[in-house]
Design a protein around this motif. Structure first.
Motif, short mmCIF file in Angstrom:
data_model
loop_
_atom_site.label_atom_id
_atom_site.label_comp_id
_atom_site.label_asym_id
_atom_site.label_seq_id
_atom_site.Cartn_x
_atom_site.Cartn_y
_atom_site.Cartn_z
N GLY A 71 0.57 -1.26 -0.03
CA GLY A 71 -0.15 -0.11 -0.12
C GLY A 71 0.74 1.26 -0.03
N ILE A 72 2.20 1.23 -0.31
CA ILE A 72 2.86 2.46 -0.56
C ILE A 72 2.95 2.70 -2.09
CG2 ILE A 72 5.25 3.42 -0.27
CD1 ILE A 72 3.89 2.67 2.46
N PRO A 73 2.45 3.70 -2.42
CA PRO A 73 2.52 4.28 -4.05
C PRO A 73 4.09 4.57 -4.14
CG PRO A 73 1.52 5.92 -2.66
CD PRO A 73 1.50 4.85 -1.62
N VAL A 74 4.42 3.95 -5.22
CA VAL A 74 5.73 4.25 -5.75
C VAL A 74 5.65 4.93 -7.05
CG1 VAL A 74 7.96 3.34 -6.24
CG2 VAL A 74 6.58 2.33 -4.64
N LEU A 75 6.00 6.29 -7.40
CA LEU A 75 6.19 7.01 -8.51
C LEU A 75 7.11 7.07 -9.17
CD1 LEU A 75 4.30 10.15 -7.16
CD2 LEU A 75 3.28 7.95 -7.83
N ALA A 76 7.20 6.37 -10.36
CA ALA A 76 8.52 6.02 -10.95
C ALA A 76 8.64 6.73 -12.40
CB ALA A 76 8.72 4.59 -11.34
N ASP A 77 9.79 7.31 -12.73
CA ASP A 77 9.72 7.85 -14.26
C ASP A 77 10.08 6.76 -15.17
OD1 ASP A 77 9.74 10.73 -14.86
OD2 ASP A 77 12.04 10.46 -15.57
N ALA A 122 5.79 -0.04 -10.73
CA ALA A 122 5.23 1.31 -10.09
C ALA A 122 4.15 1.83 -10.95
CB ALA A 122 6.40 2.13 -9.57
N PHE A 123 3.66 3.27 -10.46
CA PHE A 123 2.98 4.04 -10.89
C PHE A 123 4.04 4.98 -11.91
CE2 PHE A 123 0.10 3.73 -7.16
CZ PHE A 123 -0.81 2.99 -7.74
N ASP A 124 3.65 4.78 -13.27
CA ASP A 124 4.71 5.43 -14.19
C ASP A 124 3.83 6.53 -14.89
OD1 ASP A 124 2.95 3.98 -15.90
OD2 ASP A 124 5.06 3.00 -16.91
N SER A 125 2.69 6.97 -14.63
CA SER A 125 1.83 8.04 -15.39
C SER A 125 1.92 9.31 -14.42
CB SER A 125 0.68 7.45 -15.66
OG SER A 125 -0.21 6.97 -14.65
N HIS A 126 2.91 9.51 -13.43
CA HIS A 126 2.70 10.55 -12.35
C HIS A 126 2.55 11.94 -13.18
CE1 HIS A 126 6.92 11.62 -13.18
NE2 HIS A 126 7.18 10.51 -13.29
N ASP A 127 3.20 12.36 -14.39
CA ASP A 127 3.38 13.36 -15.08
C ASP A 127 1.95 13.81 -15.68
OD1 ASP A 127 4.76 15.70 -15.81
OD2 ASP A 127 4.47 15.20 -17.83
N LEU A 128 1.21 12.69 -16.29
CA LEU A 128 -0.14 13.02 -16.55
C LEU A 128 -1.15 13.06 -15.48
CD1 LEU A 128 -0.07 10.55 -19.65
CD2 LEU A 128 0.22 12.96 -19.63
N ILE A 129 -1.06 12.17 -14.42
CA ILE A 129 -1.94 12.31 -13.08
C ILE A 129 -1.89 13.72 -12.72
CG2 ILE A 129 -2.09 11.60 -10.77
CD1 ILE A 129 -1.17 8.98 -11.63
N LEU A 130 -0.72 14.30 -12.46
CA LEU A 130 -0.47 15.49 -11.98
C LEU A 130 -0.90 16.71 -12.94
CD1 LEU A 130 2.79 14.85 -10.06
CD2 LEU A 130 0.36 15.11 -9.21
N ALA A 131 -1.10 16.48 -14.10
CA ALA A 131 -1.46 17.50 -15.10
C ALA A 131 -2.85 18.12 -14.59
CB ALA A 131 -1.58 16.84 -16.32
N ASN A 132 -3.47 17.32 -14.03
CA ASN A 132 -4.79 18.08 -13.35
C ASN A 132 -4.43 18.50 -11.85
OD1 ASN A 132 -7.14 18.60 -12.11
ND2 ASN A 132 -8.12 16.42 -12.36
N THR A 133 -4.11 19.77 -11.87
CA THR A 133 -3.82 20.41 -10.48
C THR A 133 -4.89 20.55 -9.35
OG1 THR A 133 -4.67 22.72 -11.52
CG2 THR A 133 -2.12 21.90 -11.70
N ASN A 134 -6.06 20.04 -9.89
CA ASN A 134 -7.02 20.04 -8.80
C ASN A 134 -7.02 18.49 -7.90
OD1 ASN A 134 -8.59 22.23 -9.78
ND2 ASN A 134 -9.63 20.76 -11.33
N MET A 135 -6.00 17.66 -8.42
CA MET A 135 -5.65 16.28 -7.56
C MET A 135 -4.68 16.75 -6.50
SD MET A 135 -7.64 14.24 -9.07
CE MET A 135 -6.66 12.44 -8.65
#
Length: 562
Positions: A243-249, A258-271
């Motif tokens: 249950g530890i989210p790992v954000l990977a380039d 790991a979660f490798d879509s961080h750049d697109l997830i964070l494109a939504n600044t409301n999140m």
């Protein structure tokens, strides 16, 4: 004629330490060094005429072998041309031992040919600098010192954090042996061995970590550039299960783990507010895109740890919040972390990241059939070999597409010159890494980076396991996507580096199979056979329109902004 003293011993000592490869740039003043290298039976030598390309070629060799590589050049401006590769090696922590032949000290600044100030010519981008005397009839202390320099140079390059070192070697004439003469036999050379004991967490450190974990309910781990490491991959997979989210380039080599879509997830600044951590743990080096850095920098309330077994003297603080630096092996730390108990709220936080990743993954998996770079990268990704290949992606726009498109199959390694993030030498690095490599080496590169470094193919070492994918959009397409730059009237004339060249003649000169692609049908047809085994290296030039690419990318990014 007397051969310059000590050179045979220098190369022999480095050889005894396991240095097996050397890149030599042709010249006169460095001829004695070249002879000492080329006549050492344990040394594999490569002759590369362009010093800038040679530096990156050596970088590629070292990336593949995981051992120091010798880089040798003549006196004068030759060494200056190696500076970009030295900077990249320094920040990417790649071991190079650079031997710069020099004119005698008394002839510096005397209007003599090929004389410049070569001492410490790479400045802070060399881990260490050494001046090596080749004078004959030296005292026992001076001979002892030469041996010490050879040992010091190896260990400085090889000890973590690894990096490049310079040995400057002033050489007086005469320096060519007489016709048919053998080189001096190496005198007994002392190899100094270092034993580096592993670091581990002591009880006090473990107690601190356990206490901080117990009071944190939003823990996130980020992984920047990292060479492929199965033990890291296993540890990250275990963390994700806990249950530890790992954000990977894309260059962290954790695709599918790991979660490798961080750049697109964070494109939504409301999140941003809901996804902010209260404890951020980082390992690896840099991220390609700046959005995740902006996201983490905007949180002044988080605790931040950095896991770095071999930090430089100066502290790296890219997220502007590091509070604790743990000088410990990353795997040891992650394995320790997996054993701990986490807050009940941690699962809720993990699910927030998982849901965001699933939404983004659905959107970015949509098939793109229009002729633009997004669709092109998508189709290439669908045809990549599942194993036995590595990707060398060039800087600027190419490496960013890997974060935007679900590009890299699980198991393929991605390498990139992200130490300085320059476009110079990206192709040379791939060519160097392809030497003696059982894998297919795939270079993905833009047209400006390619033409800037096409001397990478001006040698006799272009192997048949090399595949070059050249994205030709007639200039530096990235500037059409940068806020502030894209609307400037000077964009086309001074920023894009517009060009009309193609790679066909370069490929022909280098003896490479050339494929020119201008539409979807041609691309699909070419990809059927492009990655298959062949007798020659292959270059596929894919032509697209920069303006259409920018518009398509803007429309694509709008999908994720919420």
């Amino acid at each position: 004629m007397a051969f310059p003293s000590g050179l045979v011993e220098l190369i022999e000592t480095l050889s005894q330490h396991g240095v097996e490869q050397a890149v030599i740039c042709p010249g006169s003043r460095n001829a004695p060094i070249m002879l000492a290298i080329s006549r050492n039976s344990a040394m594999q030598s490569f002759s590369i005429s362009d010093e800038r390309s040679a530096g990156f070629f050596a970088l590629g060799l070292a990336l593949h072998s995981k051992k120091p590589v010798i880089l040798c050049c003549t006196s004068g401006s030759a060494a200056l041309n190696m500076a970009p590769a030295m900077a990249e090696a320094y920040f990417q922590e790649v071991p190079l031992i650079v031997l710069t032949a020099d004119r005698p000290q008394e002839w510096i600044c005397q209007w003599d040919g090929q004389t410049i100030y070569q001492e410490r010519i790479f400045g802070a981008h060399a881990k260490q600098y050494f001046s090596y005397s080749t004078q004959a009839n030296e005292s026992p202390d001076e001979i002892w010192y030469r041996n010490r320099i050879a040992n010091d140079a190896f260990w400085s390059a090889f000890s973590s954090p690894q990096g490049p070192v310079q040995i400057n070697i002033p050489i007086k004439e005469p320096f060519y042996p007489e016709k048919g003469a053998a080189l001096p036999i190496a005198k007994p050379s002392r190899k100094i061995q270092k034993w580096i004991a592993p670091k581990s967490l002591d009880i006090a450190t473990k107690t601190f970590i356990q206490r901080q974990i117990s009071i944190s309910s939003k823990i996130v781990v980020s992984v920047g550039q990292f060479q492929q490491n199965p033990t890291i991959q296993s540890a990250v997979a275990a963390l994700m299960k806990k249950g530890i989210p790992v954000l990977a380039d894309s260059i962290a080599n954790l695709s599918g783990i790991a979660f490798d879509s961080h750049d697109l997830i964070l494109a939504n600044t409301n999140m941003w507010e809901s996804l902010q951590p209260d404890l951020h743990i980082h390992l690896g080096k840099s991220f390609v895109t700046k959005r995740i850095k902006q996201f983490l920098r905007s949180n002044d309330h988080k605790q931040e740890w950095q896991i770095n077994p071999h930090p430089h003297d100066l502290i790296s603080d890219p997220f502007k919040g590091v509070q604790h630096i743990f000088e410990i092996d990353e795997v040891d730390f992650l394995n320790e972390l997996v054993l701990l108990n986490f807050s009940e709220n941690q699962q809720t936080y993990f699910q927030a990241w998982k849901k965001a990743d699933e939404v983004v993954s659905t959107k970015r998996s949509t098939s793109i059939n229009e002729w633009n770079e997004l669709g092109i990268f998508q189709k290439i990704a669908q045809n990549l070999p599942p194993s036995n290949a590595e990707i060398h992606v060039a800087n600027s726009l190419a490496v960013r597409y890997l974060n935007w498109v679900n590009f890299v199959p699980k198991g393929l390694e991605v390498l990139a010159n992200r130490g300085t993030s320059g476009i110079d030498g990206c192709l040379s690095t791939a060519v160097g890494a392809a030497q003696g490599n059982p894998n297919l080496v795939i270079s993905i590169i833009g047209d400006v980076a390619f033409h800037y470094d096409k001397n990478a193919l001006w040698n006799s070492y272009v192997p048949n396991n090399l595949r070059i994918i050249l994205m030709n959009n007639q200039g530096g397409g990235i500037f059409r996507n940068l806020e502030g730059a894209k609307d400037l009237p000077e964009l086309e004339g001074f920023m894009e580096t517009q060009q009309v060249f193609h790679a066909e003649n370069t490929a022909k000169d280098a003896g490479i199979n050339y494929i020119h692609v201008k539409n979807n049908d041609e691309l699909i047809h070419a990809l059927k056979h492009f990655f298959q085994e062949s007798e020659k290296a292959q270059l596929m030039e894919i032509e697209s329109n920069s303006s259409i690419n920018a518009a398509a990318l803007a429309e694509y990014m709008a999908l994720f902004k919420g």
